[in-house]
Every structure is written in structure tokens, then in C-alpha cells.
Design a protein around this motif. Structure first.
Motif, PDB file in Angstrom:
ATOM      1  N   TYR A 235       2.337  -4.857  19.525  1.00 46.30           N
ATOM      2  CA  TYR A 235       2.906  -5.461  18.125  1.00 46.30           C
ATOM      3  C   TYR A 235       3.229  -6.915  18.341  1.00 46.30           C
ATOM      4  O   TYR A 235       2.735  -7.773  17.770  1.00 46.30           O
ATOM      5  CB  TYR A 235       4.448  -4.629  17.841  1.00 46.30           C
ATOM      6  CG  TYR A 235       5.293  -5.297  16.829  1.00 46.30           C
ATOM      7  CD1 TYR A 235       4.780  -5.234  15.416  1.00 46.30           C
ATOM      8  CD2 TYR A 235       6.418  -6.162  17.148  1.00 46.30           C
ATOM      9  CE1 TYR A 235       5.473  -5.981  14.443  1.00 46.30           C
ATOM     10  CE2 TYR A 235       7.092  -6.690  16.155  1.00 46.30           C
ATOM     11  CZ  TYR A 235       6.874  -6.785  14.880  1.00 46.30           C
ATOM     12  OH  TYR A 235       7.537  -7.330  13.909  1.00 46.30           O
TER      13      TYR A 235
ATOM     14  N   ASN B 296       0.902  -1.414  -0.071  1.00 51.34           N
ATOM     15  CA  ASN B 296       0.062  -0.077  -0.058  1.00 51.34           C
ATOM     16  C   ASN B 296       0.735   1.191   0.050  1.00 51.34           C
ATOM     17  O   ASN B 296       0.114   2.285   0.067  1.00 51.34           O
ATOM     18  CB  ASN B 296      -1.151   0.130   1.026  1.00 51.34           C
ATOM     19  CG  ASN B 296      -0.401   0.137   2.589  1.00 51.34           C
ATOM     20  OD1 ASN B 296       0.846   0.133   2.637  1.00 51.34           O
ATOM     21  ND2 ASN B 296      -1.205   0.331   3.738  1.00 51.34           N
TER      22      ASN B 296
ATOM     23  N   ARG C 205      15.396  -0.356   6.938  1.00 54.82           N
ATOM     24  CA  ARG C 205      14.054   0.407   7.428  1.00 54.82           C
ATOM     25  C   ARG C 205      14.790   1.698   8.147  1.00 54.82           C
ATOM     26  O   ARG C 205      15.487   1.413   9.057  1.00 54.82           O
ATOM     27  CB  ARG C 205      13.400  -0.571   8.125  1.00 54.82           C
ATOM     28  CG  ARG C 205      12.035  -0.960   7.459  1.00 54.82           C
ATOM     29  CD  ARG C 205      11.307  -1.639   8.365  1.00 54.82           C
ATOM     30  NE  ARG C 205      11.324  -1.518   9.701  1.00 54.82           N
ATOM     31  CZ  ARG C 205      10.936  -2.395  10.608  1.00 54.82           C
ATOM     32  NH1 ARG C 205      10.839  -3.520  10.615  1.00 54.82           N
ATOM     33  NH2 ARG C 205      10.787  -1.944  11.956  1.00 54.82           N
TER      34      ARG C 205
ATOM     35  N   ASN D  95      -3.837  -3.253  10.179  1.00 57.41           N
ATOM     36  CA  ASN D  95      -2.940  -3.856   9.244  1.00 57.41           C
ATOM     37  C   ASN D  95      -2.283  -5.388   9.690  1.00 57.41           C
ATOM     38  O   ASN D  95      -2.477  -6.333   8.665  1.00 57.41           O
ATOM     39  CB  ASN D  95      -1.624  -3.137   9.051  1.00 57.41           C
ATOM     40  CG  ASN D  95      -1.967  -1.920   8.459  1.00 57.41           C
ATOM     41  OD1 ASN D  95      -2.686  -1.658   7.297  1.00 57.41           O
ATOM     42  ND2 ASN D  95      -1.920  -0.591   9.105  1.00 57.41           N
TER      43      ASN D  95
ATOM     44  N   ASN E 241       2.540   2.869   2.107  1.00 62.04           N
ATOM     45  CA  ASN E 241       2.221   3.625   3.288  1.00 62.04           C
ATOM     46  C   ASN E 241       3.305   4.734   3.518  1.00 62.04           C
ATOM     47  O   ASN E 241       4.437   4.270   3.262  1.00 62.04           O
ATOM     48  CB  ASN E 241       1.457   3.120   4.600  1.00 62.04           C
ATOM     49  CG  ASN E 241       2.650   2.093   5.264  1.00 62.04           C
ATOM     50  OD1 ASN E 241       3.476   2.645   5.326  1.00 62.04           O
ATOM     51  ND2 ASN E 241       2.147   1.003   5.664  1.00 62.04           N
TER      52      ASN E 241
ATOM     53  N   SER F  98       4.984 -13.359   8.134  1.00 60.29           N
ATOM     54  CA  SER F  98       5.735 -12.961   9.060  1.00 60.29           C
ATOM     55  C   SER F  98       5.450 -12.941  10.241  1.00 60.29           C
ATOM     56  O   SER F  98       4.186 -12.384  10.575  1.00 60.29           O
ATOM     57  CB  SER F  98       6.348 -11.432   8.480  1.00 60.29           C
ATOM     58  OG  SER F  98       5.263 -10.549   8.518  1.00 60.29           O
ATOM     59  N   SER F  99       5.995 -13.471  11.343  1.00 62.34           N
ATOM     60  CA  SER F  99       5.984 -13.255  12.530  1.00 62.34           C
ATOM     61  C   SER F  99       6.992 -12.514  13.049  1.00 62.34           C
ATOM     62  O   SER F  99       7.547 -11.750  12.387  1.00 62.34           O
ATOM     63  CB  SER F  99       5.743 -14.664  13.320  1.00 62.34           C
ATOM     64  OG  SER F  99       5.431 -14.497  14.700  1.00 62.34           O
TER      65      SER F  99
ATOM     66  N   PHE G 159      11.237 -13.498  12.661  1.00 59.88           N
ATOM     67  CA  PHE G 159      12.470 -12.977  12.273  1.00 59.88           C
ATOM     68  C   PHE G 159      12.892 -12.426  13.410  1.00 59.88           C
ATOM     69  O   PHE G 159      12.243 -11.581  14.541  1.00 59.88           O
ATOM     70  CB  PHE G 159      12.090 -11.880  11.411  1.00 59.88           C
ATOM     71  CG  PHE G 159      11.508 -12.321   9.984  1.00 59.88           C
ATOM     72  CD1 PHE G 159      11.873 -13.501   9.389  1.00 59.88           C
ATOM     73  CD2 PHE G 159      10.456 -11.623   9.637  1.00 59.88           C
ATOM     74  CE1 PHE G 159      11.344 -13.864   8.191  1.00 59.88           C
ATOM     75  CE2 PHE G 159       9.879 -11.969   8.261  1.00 59.88           C
ATOM     76  CZ  PHE G 159      10.430 -13.098   7.628  1.00 59.88           C
TER      77      PHE G 159
ATOM     78  N   LEU H  38       4.140 -10.350   3.744  1.00 59.45           N
ATOM     79  CA  LEU H  38       4.844  -9.770   4.705  1.00 59.45           C
ATOM     80  C   LEU H  38       4.501  -8.130   4.958  1.00 59.45           C
ATOM     81  O   LEU H  38       5.040  -7.275   5.549  1.00 59.45           O
ATOM     82  CB  LEU H  38       6.525  -9.191   3.712  1.00 59.45           C
ATOM     83  CG  LEU H  38       7.157 -10.752   3.533  1.00 59.45           C
ATOM     84  CD1 LEU H  38       8.347 -10.463   2.759  1.00 59.45           C
ATOM     85  CD2 LEU H  38       7.503 -11.314   4.924  1.00 59.45           C
ATOM     86  N   ALA H  39       3.313  -8.054   4.460  1.00 62.99           N
ATOM     87  CA  ALA H  39       2.710  -6.616   4.562  1.00 62.99           C
ATOM     88  C   ALA H  39       2.360  -6.627   6.194  1.00 62.99           C
ATOM     89  O   ALA H  39       1.938  -7.461   6.812  1.00 62.99           O
ATOM     90  CB  ALA H  39       1.575  -6.422   3.646  1.00 62.99           C
TER      91      ALA H  39
HETATM   92  N1  LIG Z   1      12.689  -6.119   9.918  1.00 66.46           N
HETATM   93  C1  LIG Z   1      12.778  -6.673  11.083  1.00 66.46           C
HETATM   94  O1  LIG Z   1      13.623  -6.634  11.927  1.00 66.46           O
HETATM   95  C2  LIG Z   1      11.503  -7.753  11.345  1.00 66.46           C
HETATM   96  C3  LIG Z   1      11.731  -8.371  12.426  1.00 66.46           C
HETATM   97  C4  LIG Z   1      10.492  -9.226  12.761  1.00 66.46           C
HETATM   98  C5  LIG Z   1       9.344  -9.033  12.064  1.00 66.46           C
HETATM   99  N2  LIG Z   1       9.320  -8.384  10.842  1.00 66.46           N
HETATM  100  C6  LIG Z   1       8.072  -8.309  10.301  1.00 66.46           C
HETATM  101  O2  LIG Z   1       8.395  -8.557   8.752  1.00 66.46           O
HETATM  102  C7  LIG Z   1       7.416  -7.966   8.052  1.00 66.46           C
HETATM  103  C8  LIG Z   1       8.134  -7.133   6.944  1.00 66.46           C
HETATM  104  O3  LIG Z   1       9.073  -6.183   7.575  1.00 66.46           O
HETATM  105  P1  LIG Z   1      10.051  -5.368   6.877  1.00 66.46           P
HETATM  106  O4  LIG Z   1      10.878  -4.967   8.028  1.00 66.46           O
HETATM  107  O5  LIG Z   1      10.121  -5.654   5.593  1.00 66.46           O
HETATM  108  O6  LIG Z   1       9.022  -3.822   7.118  1.00 66.46           O
HETATM  109  P2  LIG Z   1       8.608  -2.951   5.915  1.00 66.46           P
HETATM  110  O7  LIG Z   1       7.865  -1.884   6.640  1.00 66.46           O
HETATM  111  O8  LIG Z   1      10.041  -2.387   5.135  1.00 66.46           O
HETATM  112  O9  LIG Z   1       7.729  -3.640   5.107  1.00 66.46           O
HETATM  113  C9  LIG Z   1       6.543  -3.938   5.311  1.00 66.46           C
HETATM  114  C10 LIG Z   1       5.561  -3.338   3.663  1.00 66.46           C
HETATM  115  O10 LIG Z   1       4.119  -3.577   4.172  1.00 66.46           O
HETATM  116  C11 LIG Z   1       3.447  -2.523   3.485  1.00 66.46           C
HETATM  117  N3  LIG Z   1       2.213  -2.424   4.286  1.00 66.46           N
HETATM  118  C12 LIG Z   1       1.853  -2.273   5.517  1.00 66.46           C
HETATM  119  N4  LIG Z   1       0.390  -2.442   5.589  1.00 66.46           N
HETATM  120  C13 LIG Z   1       0.043  -2.618   4.535  1.00 66.46           C
HETATM  121  C14 LIG Z   1      -1.359  -2.820   4.125  1.00 66.46           C
HETATM  122  N5  LIG Z   1      -2.321  -2.791   4.782  1.00 66.46           N
HETATM  123  N6  LIG Z   1      -1.549  -3.446   2.866  1.00 66.46           N
HETATM  124  C15 LIG Z   1      -0.387  -3.589   1.829  1.00 66.46           C
HETATM  125  N7  LIG Z   1       0.850  -3.318   2.321  1.00 66.46           N
HETATM  126  C16 LIG Z   1       1.111  -2.871   3.424  1.00 66.46           C
HETATM  127  C17 LIG Z   1       4.364  -1.270   3.827  1.00 66.46           C
HETATM  128  O11 LIG Z   1       4.107  -0.219   3.015  1.00 66.46           O
HETATM  129  C18 LIG Z   1       5.705  -1.720   3.754  1.00 66.46           C
HETATM  130  O12 LIG Z   1       6.301  -1.611   2.452  1.00 66.46           O
HETATM  131  C19 LIG Z   1       6.588  -7.075   8.796  1.00 66.46           C
HETATM  132  O13 LIG Z   1       5.473  -7.663   9.144  1.00 66.46           O
HETATM  133  C20 LIG Z   1       7.392  -7.125  10.302  1.00 66.46           C
HETATM  134  O14 LIG Z   1       6.449  -6.695  11.344  1.00 66.46           O
HETATM  135  C21 LIG Z   1      10.279  -7.455  10.589  1.00 66.46           C
END
Ligand SMILES: NC(=O)c1ccc[n+]([C@@H]2O[C@H](COP(=O)([O-])OP(=O)(O)OC[C@H]3O[C@@H](n4cnc5c(N)ncnc54)[C@H](O)[C@@H]3O)[C@@H](O)[C@H]2O)c1
Length: 343
Positions: free
Chosen positions: A166, A32, A202, A116, A34, A139-140, A193, A97-98
Motif C-alpha cells: 500500500y 466505482n 470507514r 486501482n 466497490n 491522496s498520498s 493523510f 481520492l479513489a
Molecule cells: N482514511 C485514512 O485514514 C487515509 C489515510 C491515508 C491515505 N488515505 C487515502 O485517501 C484516499 C481516500 O480514503 P478514504 O478513507 O476516503 O477511503 P474510502 O475507501 O472510503 O474511499 C475511496 C473510494 O474510492 C472508490 N474507489 C476505489 N477504487 C476505485 C476506482 N478504481 N474507480 C473509482 N472509484 C474507486 C471506493 O469505492 C471508495 O468509495 C484513499 O486513496 C486512501 O488510501 C486515507
């Protein structure tokens, strides 16, 4: 195989899409776009994948670099649009992963997490129910281990002590996946993760925000006086873990840790980051780092340690993350220097 990746313009999504395309898969990415963090970074990731997109666009476009990649701005909260997408495509594998990431942000912005991460995930589950898929991967997070004191964290441990909303949404996702597997037989795999870092990362995460602050001459805030231990995991290792698990379709509903299995203190992490910023000539060798650090108490919602037991991952897919913090941060800093020069 046709894949749907939600959150495809996000940090992990971008790296995963690249990997799937290199292996010759057909991929549809949605996001999306955002504004939780700078949307230009998301558009930049898309552009790397040959998708020249703007925020006002809605249509699904074809990559000019990868013939098997299509991307569209679709929100997983838009039930009808999501349903329409599933009805038009025959997805074999869906990777969700969203979602709304970030522990501290969930304290001030609880609704965006319920929307979300919970309602959005329900919409994805419903689509997988009505348009059956071979495997739903989602993703968890290591945050589900919350206040657990036994380390390393194992998938066998109870996860009933989340310390942030969260974390509660991520644990809820695991329960929802269990239910949909039980009721409708959808094979599901949840990925816990552990603190992921790397190129195209990020900006809300410490390694990125510290880099930006130090370069602007500002001070960085180090919580719990730098004594937090984190299992920092390099994004390529995360993608390798996901890639191997995708192919391992479970009989039921599974969860796996994907973490480095080697926690390091936040202070050591900051020291390596600083050395790498000097090495890349982003900061001078005589930069006064001590004057740009504030050591502060622990923040609400944070946990003192994360430490992944990766024996299950190793047993099922013969892999565990192993990139050192030095190598991973070097690669992040090299990317950052190049990216900042370009924008
Ligand atoms: N990066 C980390 O360290 C980490 C650790 C544990 C879990 N996670 C989880 O892994 C997933 C991916 O993480 P990331 O680091 O790539 O984060 P990120 O924020 O870069 O990626 C998530 C993407 O989802 C999109 N998004 C959010 N809500 C949405 C919706 N309603 N519809 C469509 N798209 C939507 C956002 O625009 C974003 O681009 C997330 O669920 C996050 O909670 C990440």
C-alpha cells in the motif's frame, strides 16, 4: 470552478464534496462503489448529498439537494469512460481520492492496489494531460514514511523504506505526479493523510471496527500491545487542509503532511472511545471492557509510530489540524448512534 472528485462516495470524498458545495462550487463526483466495505455506507453518503443511487445505475445523476452536484458510477480503470467524461466537462481542478485503502489488506490482495492505485492514477494523469486542468490534487499517505525512525515525519525526509505494498503504491503516485508535472507542466499536490477518523468513516479502520465489535459483545484485538502511536486526524481538519491547498496552485509538484501533529497511543485512543460509547449510552457504564480486549504483537506491514510535522502546511496555508481525540471521537460516536438507529 468545476471540480472532479474521484472516490466521491468514500469517507474523505463525501466530506470534501459537502465542503466544496457549501462554498458554491460546481462538483462532479465519481466512484466505482466497490465492495471493499459495506456498499450501503457509500450509498448512504450519496443519499446525504441528495443522490439516490443504486449499484446497478451507471448514469450521471443530479443531486436533488445541491443543484451544483452530479454523481456517476465510473471506475477510474475504465479508460475510455474517463476520457469521455474529461472531454465533455471542462474540469478546473481534479482531486483523486479513489483508490484502494488499507495497509493489512494489501498483504493478501496486492493486485487490487496496483490496479486501482497505480493504473487508476495513471489514467487520471493521462486525462489531465490531454484535457489540461489548473491543479491536480491527489491522496498520498503517512505510510510513505514506513520504517523511518526520525520523528516528526517531515516532507523533507527520505521516504525509501515502505513496509507495505500500500505504502509503495502511494510513494509511486508521488513519483508519477512529479513526472507528469515535469513532462506536461501539470501542477500537482500530494496529500499525506495521517489516520483519518470521523462520522461516515470507514468500517475497516480501528475506531469503527472496535465500536462495532464492542457493541456485538466481541473482543477487540489491540496490536503491538497498544503501544503503537498514531497521529489520529479528524476528518474536518483533513477537509480544511485540502480546501486551503486546492487554492494554492504550485509552480511544480508538491507534497504536504496533513496530520494532527500530536500522536497518541492506541490504548489511550481505545480508552477514550470506550468512555464515549458509554456516554452515548451505546454501552452500559459497568461494561467489562478489560474482558473484551486482546493485546497482541505487532502485525506485518504496520509501523510503530506516525507523527506529522505540519510546519510546511502551516507555512503555506496558515492552518494545522487541532481537533482533540475526545472531541473527534465524541462526534464519531454521536453520528454512529444516529446512523445505526436509522439503518
Ligand atoms: N482514511 C485514512 O485514514 C487515509 C489515510 C491515508 C491515505 N488515505 C487515502 O485517501 C484516499 C481516500 O480514503 P478514504 O478513507 O476516503 O477511503 P474510502 O475507501 O472510503 O474511499 C475511496 C473510494 O474510492 C472508490 N474507489 C476505489 N477504487 C476505485 C476506482 N478504481 N474507480 C473509482 N472509484 C474507486 C471506493 O469505492 C471508495 O468509495 C484513499 O486513496 C486512501 O488510501 C486515507
Amino acid at each position: 470552478m468545476t471540480f472532479l472528485i474521484t472516490g466521491a462516495a468514500g469517507f474523505i470524498g463525501y466530506h470534501l464534496v459537502k465542503r466544496l458545495l457549501k462554498k458554491g462550487n460546481d462538483v462532479v463526483g465519481i466512484d466505482n462503489l466497490n465492495h471493499y466495505y459495506d456498499v450501503n455506507l457509500k450509498l448512504g453518503r450519496l443519499s446525504e448529498m441528495g443522490i439516490d443511487y443504486s449499484e446497478s445505475m451507471r448514469e450521471i445523476v443530479q443531486s436533488c439537494k445541491f443543484p451544483l452536484y452530479r454523481f456517476g458510477k465510473i471506475d477510474i480503470l475504465e479508460r475510455e469512460t474517463l476520457n469521455e467524461l474529461f472531454s465533455q466537462e471542462e474540469f478546473d481542478i481534479v482531486i483523486n481520492l479513489a483508490g484502494q485503502a488499507g495497509v493489512r489488506y494489501s498483504i493478501e490482495n496486492p493486485y487490487t492496489y496496483i490496479d486501482n492505485n497505480i493504473v487508476g492514477f495513471l489514467n487520471v494523469l493521462e486525462c489531465c494531460r490531454h484535457y489540461p486542468v489548473k491543479h491536480l490534487v491527489y491522496s498520498s499517505s503517512s505510510s510513505v514514511y514506513g520504517g523511518n525512525t526520525k520523528v516528526p515525519f517531515s516532507e523533507e525526509d527520505r521516504v525509501d523504506n515502505p513496509v507495505s505494498l500500500y505504502a509503495a503504491t502511494k510513494k509511486t503516485n508521488e513519483l508519477m505526479a512529479n513526472v507528469y508535472n515535469h513532462l506536461f507542466g501539470i501542477p500537482t499536490t500530494g496529500l499525506r493523510f495521517f489516520t483519518v477518523y470521523g462520522s461516515w468513516g470507514r468500517p475497516d479502520m480501528a475506531y469503527y471496527s472496535f465500536t462495532e465489535k464492542l457493541l456485538r459483545g466481541e473482543s477487540i484485538k489491540i496490536f503491538n500491545y497498544g503501544n503503537c502511536m498514531r497521529d489520529f486526524t479528524y476528518v474536518d481538519d483533513i477537509v480544511e487542509g485540502i480546501y486551503r491547498l486546492i487554492k494554492r496552485i504550485p509552480d511544480g509538484s508538491m507534497v504536504y503532511n496533513i496530520g494532527n501533529n500530536h500522536p497518541e497511543s492506541l490504548l489511550d485512543f481505545v480508552n477514550i472511545l470506550q468512555e464515549e460509547l458509554v456516554r452515548a449510552k451505546l454501552l452500559p457504564a459497568d461494561y467489562d471492557f478489560a474482558a473484551h480486549r486482546e493485546l497482541l504483537p505487532m502485525q506485518p506491514g504496520d509501523v510503530p509510530v506516525t507523527y506529522a510535522d505540519t510546519s510546511k502546511l502551516e507555512k503555506y496555508v496558515g492552518f494545522k489540524p487541532s481537533t482533540s481525540l475526545r472531541d473527534g471521537l465524541r462526534s464519531f460516536v454521536e453520528w454512529y448512534a444516529d446512523y445505526k438507529f436509522r439503518v
